[in-house]
Design an enzyme around this catalytic site. Structure first.
Site, short mmCIF file in Angstrom:
data_model
loop_
_atom_site.label_atom_id
_atom_site.label_comp_id
_atom_site.label_asym_id
_atom_site.label_seq_id
_atom_site.Cartn_x
_atom_site.Cartn_y
_atom_site.Cartn_z
CB ALA A 99 15.27 113.77 19.85
N GLY A 142 13.83 117.43 22.84
CA GLY A 142 15.00 116.92 23.56
C GLY A 142 15.96 118.03 23.96
CD GLU A 145 12.45 115.70 26.83
OE1 GLU A 145 12.98 115.34 25.76
OE2 GLU A 145 11.56 115.03 27.39
CD GLU A 165 8.79 116.50 22.85
OE1 GLU A 165 8.03 117.45 23.13
OE2 GLU A 165 9.97 116.43 23.26
#
Ligand SMILES: *[C@@H]1O[C@H](CO)[C@@H](O)[C@H](O)[C@H]1NC(C)=O
Length: 251
Positions: A99, A142, A145, A165
């Site tokens: 992300a 991200g 994901e 993360e």
């Protein structure tokens, strides 16, 4: 969702050699321009909706604008009767490295929780047409994901999957803790989420099962929001942005 260890090069290559087609295809259906992705219809019958993440300098970090554009492109492909399946890909170097941490660095718990931060990413998993992730290079945080929201993952030999993360003082917030378990099994998923270690395409392929996701995802998202109430999450992301080692204080 299943990991298939197959060369993604086949899917990745054409976009590099078709610059003319690309510039035309950057116009989205509403006439607006895509800034962060390349969108076109591919294949002999032009029945494959193709979305290439295109923020090369940021290794395709998934900023809010990029994910909104992906959502828009998915909406238009879903509404297009001429499209039978959709491919989401990145570059040889990165599917998506994560992300956009800078965007998150100074967010507060109240903003994340109140605005249900990242909720719109879920669009990828609700598309009714089959969505294929063609992954090479980094698929981290991200990016991992996003790949797992797709129905099938074709992973190239250089693909690397991970949920790092924890190294930023937070947890996955877009299905990572839920879908990874179903993709690679609980033990390996726990190891990856608790250490931030990455795995390659071969290892990703080895086990798979599928259960109801919705409640797990909801809880995960709220716990992810809760990490924004901690000092360590702020420190982790600030250290990342400032390119230094994080100094966690367990608070
Ligand atoms: C976050 O806030 C700090 C000051 O507290 C500032 O230096 C930094 O530039 C901000 N980061 C972003 C991405 O806005």
């Amino acid at each position: 969702m299943a990991f298939l260890c197959r060369s993604a090069a086949l899917l990745l290559r054409p976009c590099k050699t078709a610059p003319v087609a690309l510039s035309a295809a950057r116009l989205c259906s509403s006439g607006g321009q895509y800034e962060y992705i390349v969108v076109e219809k591919r294949g002999e019958k032009k029945n494959v909706g193709f979305i290439q993440l295109n923020r090369p300098k940021a290794l395709n970090a998934l900023c809010d604008g990029l994910m909104r554009e992906v959502g828009h492109a998915l909406d238009s492909f879903e509404a297009d009767n001429g499209v039978g399946a959709i491919v989401i890909t990145g570059s040889e170097r990165a599917f998506a490295a994560g992300a956009d941490i800078k965007e998150m660095q100074n967010r507060t718990f109240q903003e994340c929780y109140g605005g249900n931060f990242l909720a719109h990413w879920n669009r990828v998993s609700t598309v009714k047409k089959p969505v294929i992730a063609a992954v090479n290079g980094f698929a981290l945080g991200g990016g991992c994901e996003l790949a797992m929201m797709c129905d099938i993952i074709y992973a190239g030999e250089k693909a690397q999957f991970g949920q790092p993360e924890i190294l930023l003082g937070t947890i996955p917030g877009a299905g990572g803790t839920q879908r990874l378990t179903r993709a690679v099994g609980k033990s390996l998923a726990m190891e990856m989420v608790l250490t931030g270690d990455k795995i390659g395409a071969q290892e990703a392929k080895q086990s798979a099962f599928e259960l109801t996701l919705a409640e797990g995802n909801r809880l995960e998202k709220r716990l992810f929001h809760a990490t924004f109430a901690t000092n360590d999450r702020k420190e982790g992301m600030t250290a990342f942005v400032e390119k230094r080692k994080a100094s966690f204080q367990d608070n």
